[in-house]
Design a protein around this motif. Structure first.
Motif, PDB file in Angstrom:
ATOM      1  N   HIS A   1      75.698 -39.329  73.919  1.00  0.00           N
ATOM      2  CA  HIS A   1      74.140 -39.336  72.695  1.00  0.00           C
ATOM      3  C   HIS A   1      74.278 -40.678  71.542  1.00  0.00           C
TER       4      HIS A   1
ATOM      5  N   ASN B   1      66.395 -43.380  73.623  1.00  0.00           N
ATOM      6  CA  ASN B   1      67.298 -42.610  73.026  1.00  0.00           C
ATOM      7  C   ASN B   1      67.798 -43.604  71.814  1.00  0.00           C
TER       8      ASN B   1
ATOM      9  N   ASP C   1      62.336 -40.915  74.644  1.00  0.00           N
ATOM     10  CA  ASP C   1      64.008 -39.710  75.121  1.00  0.00           C
ATOM     11  C   ASP C   1      63.797 -39.567  76.098  1.00  0.00           C
TER      12      ASP C   1
ATOM     13  N   ASP D   1      66.546 -37.593  78.858  1.00  0.00           N
ATOM     14  CA  ASP D   1      67.526 -36.850  79.525  1.00  0.00           C
ATOM     15  C   ASP D   1      68.743 -38.379  79.841  1.00  0.00           C
ATOM     16  N   PRO D   2      70.336 -38.426  78.647  1.00  0.00           N
ATOM     17  CA  PRO D   2      70.836 -39.335  79.167  1.00  0.00           C
ATOM     18  C   PRO D   2      71.459 -39.801  80.348  1.00  0.00           C
TER      19      PRO D   2
END
Length: 614
Positions: A92, A255, A289, A291-292
């Motif tokens: 993140h 992200n 955006d 999910d990493p």
């Protein structure tokens, strides 16, 4: 045989790592700005001197570092972002490999001042070439200030490979804009050589885009948003009519990290299919955006290239969302196959009473007289003016089209206003004709020449422009109403480099500041409506050319303007224009090649023609 493998010293290893991370001053700017964002700063200030060659300083009001952390931060693979291998798939933050600061310190002189909120005093650390020179307590504000001085001072070969200050400054602006656009909730400022280029307060995404790209950008933007189970897409696209020929306003953020993706760019271009001019590129500012765990960003040292777990779904969602926005905001034309436009009634006519049509017959009409004796203009006007009130009223609210002129009038006006050549330079009477509105065919020294008219005129204009830049300034035609144009900071920086040359070739400027230009004069034979596209193409050519010195800069400028000002294929030329174009071509220093080394004409000798007929 003795052992020959040995461990490299730390300073050598750091210099090798720096070759991947620190390519130019802009690389230092990127790493330091991202560290400031990761530190939780709400205000980040960038100070640069000599395009980063002398100084790159980033000051933030983030968490700061303790004395121990400040020392460890410049060791290789020292980071606070990850603790285990699993953390690489749940990132993140921006930087995470712990190589940036160590690499920067290996090739520059670094001064750090940092302080945490709970500490009474801060820490000052000085490093040169990976060697710590001093570490002492100091008085400073909460946050961190990192000054990188004399980049590549210990590697002269790398420093010699740096481009001119203008080019390096352009790269720094690009990196600054990417970070600032990714984080509109953080305030940013940018000062170069004591001149403030950006002052961006914390705001929302749309206002941040307008703050960077210019106030007039606001009217160009169309919002895009789509929410699915595994991706949230939001952002803005520019309306098709504002598409440019440059690749300066295409931004993807995954992200809140800027990325480059030709695959996703193709999705955007496909959504604009049929709406853009030829070779135009749509502008967009899109934030994804995800999910990493579904992306891998550790595939390139600069972390601008990433891999998606499901690229095809993201492609489809992106294309669909943009098409939906273009339709929702009535950008795309509406199609109704069940509607016949011939039955449409004007708003001003739908309540008027219907008048019965009348038929007038000229009983004195004699077709034989009309063939031998054409009517005069006055007779024609008199005969057509009778009883026209009934049908003329149908067109009362319709303005006449400029193209609906008499054919003879159009021909005269074309010769008077759009004649690109003068008859003063005609030195030889030639027999020539135009073929397919593209080629000129003529005889020259017992040979048959087929000349490309666009390439020939490009060569003529190129040599005239270079003469204007280096010897005699060209005249300028003044505009009755000056043109007001606004550019992004990056584009304005490029045009500022060639402003003096633009004045020499015929441009005049009433104002040139704050990313705005008021154009009061333009070169001869240039239409006012073509200026915007001409400058856009010039910016694109300057970005691709990357001139090393003033001569190359002027050469790129002359080539770009000549190509845009030259007559295009499909333009009909009268005999005078054809002859003058050919004569001017053969007075050029290099009449056989264009400035980009393309053939201007081909020739056929008499023997070649005779052999063809055998």
């Amino acid at each position: 045989m003795s052992d020959i493998i040995q461990l490299l010293p730390d300073h050598v290893a750091n210099q090798i790592a720096a070759g991947e991370v620190v390519q130019r001053p802009a690389s230092v700017v990127k790493e330091l700005l991202e560290n400031a964002v990761d530190a939780g700063a709400t205000q980040v200030n960038l100070v640069v001197k000599d395009a980063g060659k002398s100084l790159v300083q980033v000051v933030d009001n983030g968490l700061g570092m303790s004395m121990t952390d400040a020392r460890l931060a410049f060791e290789r693979h020292a980071t606070s972002k990850i603790k285990s291998a699993e953390d690489l798939f749940d990132l993140h933050t921006k930087g995470f490999r712990g190589e940036a600061l160590a690499s920067i310190a290996a090739v520059a002189q670094v001064q750090v001042k940092t302080k945490t909120e709970s500490a009474e005093v801060g820490t000052e650390l000085c490093i040169e070439g990976s060697e710590v020179k001093s570490q002492t307590p100091c008085v400073t504000k909460k946050g961190t200030s990192i000054a990188v001085k004399n980049l590549f001072y210990n590697i002269p070969a790398r420093r010699n490979f740096l481009k001119s200050n203008a080019v390096e400054q352009r790269h720094i602006i690009d990196e600054f804009q990417r970070v600032a656009l990714a984080h509109p909730n953080i305030g940013f400022s940018y000062v170069h050589n004591a001149n403030e280029l950006f002052q961006l307060p914390a705001t929302k995404a749309r206002q941040r885009i307008v703050g960077i790209m210019g106030a007039k950008t606001n009217e160009k933007l169309v919002p895009v948003e789509e929410q699915t189970d595994f991706i949230h897409l939001k952002g803005f696209i520019a309306k098709p009519e504002y598409a440019k020929k440059t690749r300066g306003e295409q931004f993807f953020f995954v992200n809140n990290r800027f990325i480059k993706s030709s695959y996703l760019h193709h999705a955007v271009s496909s959504a604009f299919e049929g709406l853009l001019r030829d070779k135009s590129i749509p502008s967009y500012f899109l934030y994804l955006d995800v999910d990493p765990k579904t992306v891998d960003i550790n595939i390139h040292p600069t972390k601008t290239e990433i891999k998606f777990e499901d690229e095809h779904s993201i492609y489809a969602i992106l294309k669909s969302a943009i098409k939906h926005s273009l339709g929702q905001f009535q950008i795309t034309p509406a199609l109704d196959f069940n509607k016949d436009s011939e039955f449409d009634t004007s708003y001003h006519q739908h309540k008027k009473p219907i008048s019965n049509p009348t038929i007038e017959v000229n009983r004195n009409f004699n077709p034989f007289e009309s063939d031998s004796k054409p009517k005069s203009v006055s007779n024609y006007q008199h005969s057509t003016s009778k009883n026209t009130s009934s049908w003329e009223s149908l067109y009362a609210d319709i303005q006449p089209d400029e193209d609906d002129n008499d054919e003879d009038f159009m021909h005269i006006e074309t010769e008077a206003k759009n004649n690109l050549f003068s008859t003063e330079n005609i030195t030889e009477q030639r027999t020539c004709f135009q073929m397919n509105a593209k080629f000129l065919v003529t005889e020259y020294r017992s040979k048959l020449l087929v000349i490309d008219q666009h390439r020939a005129h490009t060569r003529i204009l190129y040599e005239e422009l270079m003469k204007s830049i280096t010897m005699d300034a060209a005249p300028s035609q003044q505009l009755l109403f000056p043109l007001e144009m606004e550019f992004s900071s990056a584009d304005f920086q490029i045009l500022s480099e060639v402003q003096e040359a633009l004045i020499l070739v015929g441009f005049g400027f009433e104002k040139w500041e704050n990313n705005e230009a008021v154009i009061s004069g333009i070169p001869s034979h240039v239409k006012e409506s073509d200026i915007s596209n001409m400058l856009d193409q010039l910016i694109a050519d300057m970005q691709m050319g990357i001139p090393k010195n003033n001569f190359e800069q002027n050469d790129i400028l002359a080539k770009s303007l000549a190509r845009n000002m030259a007559i295009k294929s499909g333009r009909l030329l009268n005999t005078t224009e054809q002859v003058d174009l050919i004569n001017q071509l053969f007075t050029c220093k290099e009449p056989t090649k264009t400035p980009t080394n393309q053939n201007i004409f081909i020739n056929f000798a008499q023997s070649d023609l005779e052999n063809k007929l055998l």
